[in-house]
Structure formats: C-alpha cells, structure tokens
Design a protein around this motif. Structure first.
Motif, PDB file in Angstrom:
ATOM      1  N   SER A   1      49.287  43.916  89.083  1.00 60.17           N
ATOM      2  CA  SER A   1      48.547  43.192  90.111  1.00 60.17           C
ATOM      3  C   SER A   1      47.214  42.733  89.555  1.00 60.17           C
ATOM      4  CB  SER A   1      48.310  44.114  91.319  1.00 60.17           C
ATOM      5  OG  SER A   1      47.299  43.609  92.164  1.00 60.17           O
ATOM      6  N   VAL A   2      46.863  41.473  89.821  1.00 62.28           N
ATOM      7  CA  VAL A   2      45.576  40.925  89.402  1.00 62.28           C
ATOM      8  C   VAL A   2      44.974  40.138  90.559  1.00 62.28           C
ATOM      9  CG1 VAL A   2      44.346  39.438  87.775  1.00 62.28           C
ATOM     10  CG2 VAL A   2      46.340  40.747  87.003  1.00 62.28           C
ATOM     11  N   LEU A   3      43.806  40.563  91.012  1.00 59.95           N
ATOM     12  CA  LEU A   3      43.015  39.817  91.996  1.00 59.95           C
ATOM     13  C   LEU A   3      41.876  39.161  91.214  1.00 59.95           C
ATOM     14  CD1 LEU A   3      42.760  39.456  95.191  1.00 59.95           C
ATOM     15  CD2 LEU A   3      40.977  41.192  95.038  1.00 59.95           C
ATOM     16  N   SER A   4      41.777  37.830  91.268  1.00 60.52           N
ATOM     17  CA  SER A   4      40.833  37.159  90.381  1.00 60.52           C
ATOM     18  C   SER A   4      39.931  36.185  91.129  1.00 60.52           C
ATOM     19  CB  SER A   4      41.586  36.403  89.284  1.00 60.52           C
ATOM     20  OG  SER A   4      42.149  35.203  89.785  1.00 60.52           O
ATOM     21  N   PRO A   5      38.708  35.955  90.597  1.00 61.34           N
ATOM     22  CA  PRO A   5      37.840  34.940  91.207  1.00 61.34           C
ATOM     23  C   PRO A   5      38.392  33.537  91.041  1.00 61.34           C
ATOM     24  CG  PRO A   5      36.865  35.788  89.183  1.00 61.34           C
ATOM     25  CD  PRO A   5      38.054  36.647  89.473  1.00 61.34           C
ATOM     26  N   GLY A   6      39.134  33.296  89.942  1.00 62.04           N
ATOM     27  CA  GLY A   6      39.644  31.961  89.694  1.00 62.04           C
ATOM     28  C   GLY A   6      40.785  31.569  90.603  1.00 62.04           C
ATOM     29  N   GLU A   7      41.748  32.467  90.812  1.00 63.14           N
ATOM     30  CA  GLU A   7      42.929  32.151  91.608  1.00 63.14           C
ATOM     31  C   GLU A   7      42.775  32.532  93.077  1.00 63.14           C
ATOM     32  OE1 GLU A   7      46.354  30.916  90.295  1.00 63.14           O
ATOM     33  OE2 GLU A   7      44.660  30.025  89.232  1.00 63.14           O
ATOM     34  N   ASP A   8      42.116  33.666  93.347  1.00 65.31           N
ATOM     35  CA  ASP A   8      42.030  34.177  94.723  1.00 65.31           C
ATOM     36  C   ASP A   8      40.700  33.886  95.393  1.00 65.31           C
ATOM     37  OD1 ASP A   8      44.635  35.776  94.814  1.00 65.31           O
ATOM     38  OD2 ASP A   8      43.675  36.549  93.014  1.00 65.31           O
TER      39      ASP A   8
ATOM     40  N   THR B   1      53.653  44.503  93.985  1.00 66.04           N
ATOM     41  CA  THR B   1      52.242  44.256  94.251  1.00 66.04           C
ATOM     42  C   THR B   1      51.791  43.013  93.514  1.00 66.04           C
ATOM     43  OG1 THR B   1      51.863  46.647  94.370  1.00 66.04           O
ATOM     44  CG2 THR B   1      49.922  45.242  94.259  1.00 66.04           C
ATOM     45  N   ALA B   2      51.024  42.166  94.188  1.00 66.75           N
ATOM     46  CA  ALA B   2      50.387  41.006  93.574  1.00 66.75           C
ATOM     47  C   ALA B   2      49.042  40.801  94.235  1.00 66.75           C
ATOM     48  CB  ALA B   2      51.249  39.756  93.722  1.00 66.75           C
ATOM     49  N   ALA B   3      48.021  40.507  93.414  1.00 64.92           N
ATOM     50  CA  ALA B   3      46.687  40.222  93.940  1.00 64.92           C
ATOM     51  C   ALA B   3      46.242  41.282  94.944  1.00 64.92           C
ATOM     52  CB  ALA B   3      46.635  38.832  94.568  1.00 64.92           C
TER      53      ALA B   3
ATOM     54  N   HIS C   1      34.902  38.389 101.301  1.00 65.71           N
ATOM     55  CA  HIS C   1      34.021  38.839 100.224  1.00 65.71           C
ATOM     56  C   HIS C   1      34.501  38.265  98.902  1.00 65.71           C
ATOM     57  CE1 HIS C   1      32.037  41.869 102.799  1.00 65.71           C
ATOM     58  NE2 HIS C   1      33.240  42.007 103.338  1.00 65.71           N
ATOM     59  N   PRO C   2      33.569  37.826  98.037  1.00 63.72           N
ATOM     60  CA  PRO C   2      33.991  37.323  96.736  1.00 63.72           C
ATOM     61  C   PRO C   2      34.627  38.429  95.909  1.00 63.72           C
ATOM     62  CG  PRO C   2      31.602  37.570  96.824  1.00 63.72           C
ATOM     63  CD  PRO C   2      32.104  37.787  98.219  1.00 63.72           C
ATOM     64  N   VAL C   3      35.634  38.057  95.121  1.00 61.13           N
ATOM     65  CA  VAL C   3      36.304  39.042  94.270  1.00 61.13           C
ATOM     66  C   VAL C   3      35.310  39.699  93.335  1.00 61.13           C
ATOM     67  CG1 VAL C   3      38.041  39.329  92.465  1.00 61.13           C
ATOM     68  CG2 VAL C   3      38.528  37.894  94.452  1.00 61.13           C
ATOM     69  N   GLY C   4      34.341  38.954  92.832  1.00 63.40           N
ATOM     70  CA  GLY C   4      33.354  39.514  91.912  1.00 63.40           C
ATOM     71  C   GLY C   4      33.267  38.677  90.661  1.00 63.40           C
ATOM     72  N   GLY C   5      32.598  39.212  89.655  1.00 64.36           N
ATOM     73  CA  GLY C   5      32.367  38.463  88.434  1.00 64.36           C
ATOM     74  C   GLY C   5      33.593  38.259  87.585  1.00 64.36           C
ATOM     75  N   ALA C   6      34.615  39.072  87.776  1.00 61.28           N
ATOM     76  CA  ALA C   6      35.848  38.937  87.001  1.00 61.28           C
ATOM     77  C   ALA C   6      36.988  39.528  87.821  1.00 61.28           C
ATOM     78  CB  ALA C   6      35.691  39.602  85.640  1.00 61.28           C
ATOM     79  N   LYS C   7      38.059  39.973  87.158  1.00 59.41           N
ATOM     80  CA  LYS C   7      39.291  40.324  87.859  1.00 59.41           C
ATOM     81  C   LYS C   7      39.366  41.814  88.185  1.00 59.41           C
ATOM     82  CE  LYS C   7      40.964  38.500  84.261  1.00 59.41           C
ATOM     83  NZ  LYS C   7      41.813  38.065  83.128  1.00 59.41           N
ATOM     84  N   VAL C   8      40.243  42.144  89.139  1.00 59.62           N
ATOM     85  CA  VAL C   8      40.604  43.519  89.453  1.00 59.62           C
ATOM     86  C   VAL C   8      42.078  43.667  89.115  1.00 59.62           C
ATOM     87  CG1 VAL C   8      40.596  45.355  91.175  1.00 59.62           C
ATOM     88  CG2 VAL C   8      38.935  43.492  91.345  1.00 59.62           C
ATOM     89  N   SER C   9      42.372  44.413  88.065  1.00 53.24           N
ATOM     90  CA  SER C   9      43.733  44.510  87.542  1.00 53.24           C
ATOM     91  C   SER C   9      44.217  45.952  87.623  1.00 53.24           C
ATOM     92  CB  SER C   9      43.774  44.043  86.080  1.00 53.24           C
ATOM     93  OG  SER C   9      43.237  42.744  85.945  1.00 53.24           O
ATOM     94  N   HIS C  10      45.408  46.146  88.150  1.00 47.89           N
ATOM     95  CA  HIS C  10      45.994  47.480  88.276  1.00 47.89           C
ATOM     96  C   HIS C  10      47.484  47.442  87.961  1.00 47.89           C
ATOM     97  CE1 HIS C  10      42.353  48.623  90.232  1.00 47.89           C
ATOM     98  NE2 HIS C  10      42.746  48.696  91.485  1.00 47.89           N
ATOM     99  N   VAL C  11      48.004  48.534  87.379  1.00 51.54           N
ATOM    100  CA  VAL C  11      49.417  48.867  87.467  1.00 51.54           C
ATOM    101  C   VAL C  11      49.588  49.763  88.684  1.00 51.54           C
ATOM    102  CG1 VAL C  11      51.271  50.253  86.467  1.00 51.54           C
ATOM    103  CG2 VAL C  11      50.032  48.643  85.031  1.00 51.54           C
ATOM    104  N   PHE C  12      50.497  49.401  89.597  1.00 48.45           N
ATOM    105  CA  PHE C  12      50.869  50.253  90.721  1.00 48.45           C
ATOM    106  C   PHE C  12      52.259  50.812  90.439  1.00 48.45           C
ATOM    107  CE2 PHE C  12      47.656  47.602  92.654  1.00 48.45           C
ATOM    108  CZ  PHE C  12      47.045  48.413  93.602  1.00 48.45           C
ATOM    109  N   ALA C  13      52.437  52.136  90.616  1.00 47.28           N
ATOM    110  CA  ALA C  13      53.716  52.773  90.311  1.00 47.28           C
ATOM    111  C   ALA C  13      54.123  53.703  91.435  1.00 47.28           C
ATOM    112  CB  ALA C  13      53.630  53.547  88.996  1.00 47.28           C
TER     113      ALA C  13
END
Length: 491
Positions: free
Chosen positions: A168-175, A236-238, A186-198
C-alpha cells in the motif's frame, strides 16, 4: 510515517541512479532510490521494447490486485515460476519479461504494486522494493533496504510468512489528501506512506510493516469487531484495506501509521471535536471499519478481492471481488461509497476459492477468542479495571468502581512511535502507547451525582476534562496509566 524532505539528503548516500544495475560483486544486495522524492511520472515507455516478449501464458488483462498478478495506473505485472512480466495496463496483451537483479531472478514468490512502488518477495519472504513503478521501465531500480533509519535498514520479511499480504502506498502525488472522521481533508505530507499489510493464518490479525519504522513485526491494525473478525483475504491500496470472511461479509478501513495517531513528531492530533475548526488537527480515533453492502446472493464470489485507487482523495477507491453472475465469470465492483455492486464479465476462469455468500450478515459467526489480557488495581476506594486489552484495538473499556457505583469510560491507545525493535504482542518487554481517557458528557454534566471517590478521582486526576492525554505502558503482567498514577496487575 511522514517522509520528511530532509530524508532525501541522507538517502542519496549509497543508492544508485535510476536505471543503473547493481554491481556484479553484490548481486544479491541491490540498493536503489526507494524513499526518495518521486520522479514526475510521464507516459514514456522507454525501455519496454528492450525487454524480451513473454513466452508464458498470461491473461490479456489484469483485473484484480493480488500477489501473482497486480497493477497500478500505468502498468500490469504478473508472476510465473519465480519470474516477473510487465505490460501497459491500458493495452490488451503485449507482455514482456522483466530483467531482475540476480538475487531475484527466478526466485520471486510474491508481488504487489501500488502507486510508484512495487514490492517483491524472494522465496524466504524477504522484501525487495522496485521504485518508479509509475514511470518508464528505464527508471526502475531495486533495493533490499527496509526499516529504520529512513528506509536504510538491513531489510525485513513479510509477517506470519503470510501468502495473504498487500503493498500500500498513500502519496502526495497520486492521492493528495485523505479525510478524517471529522470530515476534514489533510495533506498526505512531504512524501509517501508505504506499508506491507499481512493477514495472520487465522485471519484475525493484520500486521503492517513500514519501511521507515523498525524492522520488526510489532505494529498491528485490528480487524473488525475489536480484532476478532476472521478474514479469508486482504487487499490494501493507498491505506484503504478490504477484508472478507467466509460468508462474504466485506469491510473497508482507511488506516496507516500516520492516520492512526502515531506520528506526533510531524502531525497534530486531537480527540476533541475538530468539525468546523479553523485549523483542524487530525481527528482521533482513526477511522474505523465500514461494513460494505453484501454482493447479491444470486452471484457467486471467491476470496480473490482487490482494492485500487481511482483518483485523488481517500474516497477515490474501487473495490473488486472475483465471481460469477448468471453463468458469466468476471468480477463484482463498486466505488468505495457506492450503495451497491455491479458486475463485469471477463470470461476468465475463476481462480479463487468460492465463499458461501449469504444475504444476511454473518460477521460474528466466526470470531477469534477475546484477548486474555485483563488488568485490575485500586486507587484509594476506587477499583480500576481494563478488560481484554489488545495492542491493535484503539478503544478499550476502562471500568471505575466505588461502593455500589460503576462508571465505564474509554481508554484510547495508539501504538507509539519508536525506532528500536519491539516484540510483537504483549511480553515482558514494556510497550509504550499514546493514550487518552475519555469521559462521557453525561458524567461531567452531573459529576456530583457520582460516588465521592469517583468524582474526587475525576477532579483530581483528570481535571474534570472530557479527554485527558496520558502515557500508557503495558506488559504481559502490568498496565500503567500515568494520568491516574496507577499500575494495574494482570488478573
């Protein structure tokens, strides 16, 4: 957590320029640009034609994100016998064989792509990340690095050795933004939030692994019904997760490390109502699970489920479930907030395991056991109890009793920010939480009606406030609530 812009300066040490192959002397320890600022995505396919055509049987289109086939806005990827293949997502067919680092060639056991990052697992479950997955193939590059500090750790593995995991990646560019429970974006922030969910073997535990956090498996997101719902599948996505149980009950949740309330260094959170605030903080608690409408009982469904982003904002998601309708095979789909499901036929054979899709809600028919972690202690005349504490559950009943009066309030907990490894679950290793005690408005409106010991504790320890922030420290034997000045013992 928030990918601070300063991290780019640090990460440039020891990474390769886009498209540069790792040195032959270190073929199984690739390094790359994951964690740096995104390239501006374009429509170039430069480098694709240099890849040899695929010589294996692959579907004309990929419709569901999984760990054998997956897609983002630009590309579709497939995995067959340890090797990876790619094509333009909008094009039917046209598969090419990807050129992989020596450590991955023929060794890939699972893949998942979201936004501009793709994760692949080797046969031991080790995580590798390919960057620039929204860009031209010549820019793609790999890293085995994962974990603190700043995505420069020695690497990590997928939790539980799970076959049911998703990137999963939540990004300022796409989201761009995401919406909290107060309705504020709320803005995503300065860069991305990336996770593996299991997903765990029994389907009741979801662990997420962030490449900027310690290389452990300690952070969890509770499943529905206070972590007792048993899911058959996860996608999971974004930062939007989708789960389903054996009876076709589907739930979605917007949740990640930042959204949970854990990143206090870069974000401001509040349990106080932020609706209408001029400069709203992020509303806590984080969004909970949403029970999605059932797919029509006349339609068959399988455990192949998928979620993907469709635009900017956290409501721009599409849910898909493989299935059959009136003899046709394909997938059921709906926008995240749509009231019902539609069906698209693909003619592709069903590959998932059939579920028993009942028209009624059977979410609670199969529940994992209640957490065994109960704690109790005394503060003068007041007995304090916390029952069924679970590290992944955000709100736990806190019972205060004096004489014949019992008051039930809420102990909110958020797993804290840390840069050292933590053992999963509750052990003898102390676990630190950001906490808050929430009192019902009705109690504060008529405080004098409470037992004197209860009203005294509320005035003296909680300042007669509806929300009181507090540190909470928990082991498998004790639970300490700093605001109450009290340590409870396991019962």
């Amino acid at each position: 957590m928030l990918r601070h812009a300063l991290a780019a300066t640090v990460l440039t040490a020891g990474v390769l320029a886009p498209g540069v192959t790792p040195a032959a002397a270190e073929p199984c320890r690739p390094v790359g640009t994951a964690g740096l600022a995104d390239l501006v995505p374009g429509e170039s396919t430069l480098g694709l034609s240099a890849l040899p055509p695929a010589t294996v049987d692959l579907p004309p289109q990929v419709h569901l994100r999984g760990t054998a086939e997956t897609f983002n806005r630009r590309w579709s990827f497939a995995l067959r016998e340890g090797r990876m293949y790619v094509k333009e997502a909008a094009r039917t067919g046209g598969w090419r064989t990807m050129d992989l680092p020596g450590c991955l060639a023929g060794q890939v056991s699972g893949i998942s792509v979201d936004d501009d990052e793709l994760v692949a697992l080797d046969r031991s479950g080790r995580i590798y990340t390919m960057d620039h997955a929204l860009n031209a193939p010549w820019t793609w590059n790999w890293t085995h690095r994962y974990g603190a500090p700043l995505w420069l750790g020695d690497g990590n593995t997928v939790p539980y050795d799970s076959a049911r995991w998703s990137w999963s990646v939540l990004s300022p560019g796409e989201d761009g933004v995401w919406r909290d429970t107060a309705g504020n974006d709320h803005p995503v922030g300065g860069a991305k939030v990336s996770h593996v969910f299991a997903l765990s073997a029994d389907g009741s535990r979801i662990t997420y692994v962030d490449p900027w956090l310690p290389a452990d498996h300690s952070y969890e997101m509770a499943t529905p019904h206070r972590g007792r719902f048993q899911a058959e599948a996860l996608s999971t996505a974004a930062s939007t997760s989708l789960v389903v149980n054996r009876y076709g009950d589907l739930y979605t949740r917007l949740y990640d490390f930042d959204i949970s309330g854990a990143d206090k260094i870069f974000f401001s959170y509040s349990y106080q109502d932020q609706r209408g605030a001029a400069f709203p903080k992020i509303q806590l608690p984080a969004p909970d699970w949403v029970h999605q409408p059932k797919i029509p009982a006349s339609g068959q469904i399988t455990d192949r489920i998928s979620v993907h982003k469709t635009g900017r904002g956290s409501n721009a998601r599409e849910l898909r479930v493989e299935g059959r309708d009136q003899g046709r095979t394909g997938y059921w789909h709906k926008a995240l907030s749509a009231p019902g499901w539609d069906f698209t036929a693909t003619g592709q054979p069903l590959r998932g395991r059939l579920l028993h899709n009942t028209p009624d809600d059977r979410s609670t028919d199969t529940l994992a056991p209640v957490s065994p972690h109960d704690y109790s202690g005394r503060q003068g005349e007041v007995t304090v109890r916390v029952d069924a504490f679970d590290v992944a559950v955000a709100g736990t009943p806190l019972t205060l009793q004096a004489g014949d009066r019992t008051l039930r309030v809420t102990l909110h907990t958020v797993d804290g920010l840390r840069q050292t490894r933590q053992t999963p679950g509750l052990t003898s290793q102390p676990r630190q939480f950001y906490g808050a005690i929430e009192l019902p408005r009705s109690v504060l409106d008529d405080l004098d009606a409470q037992h004197p010991a209860l009203s005294g504790l509320i005035r003296d320890r909680l300042g007669s406030a509806r929300f009181t922030d507090t540190d909470v420290t928990v082991t498998d034997r004790t639970l300490t609530i700093a605001a109450l000045g009290l340590t409870l013992d396991r019962t």
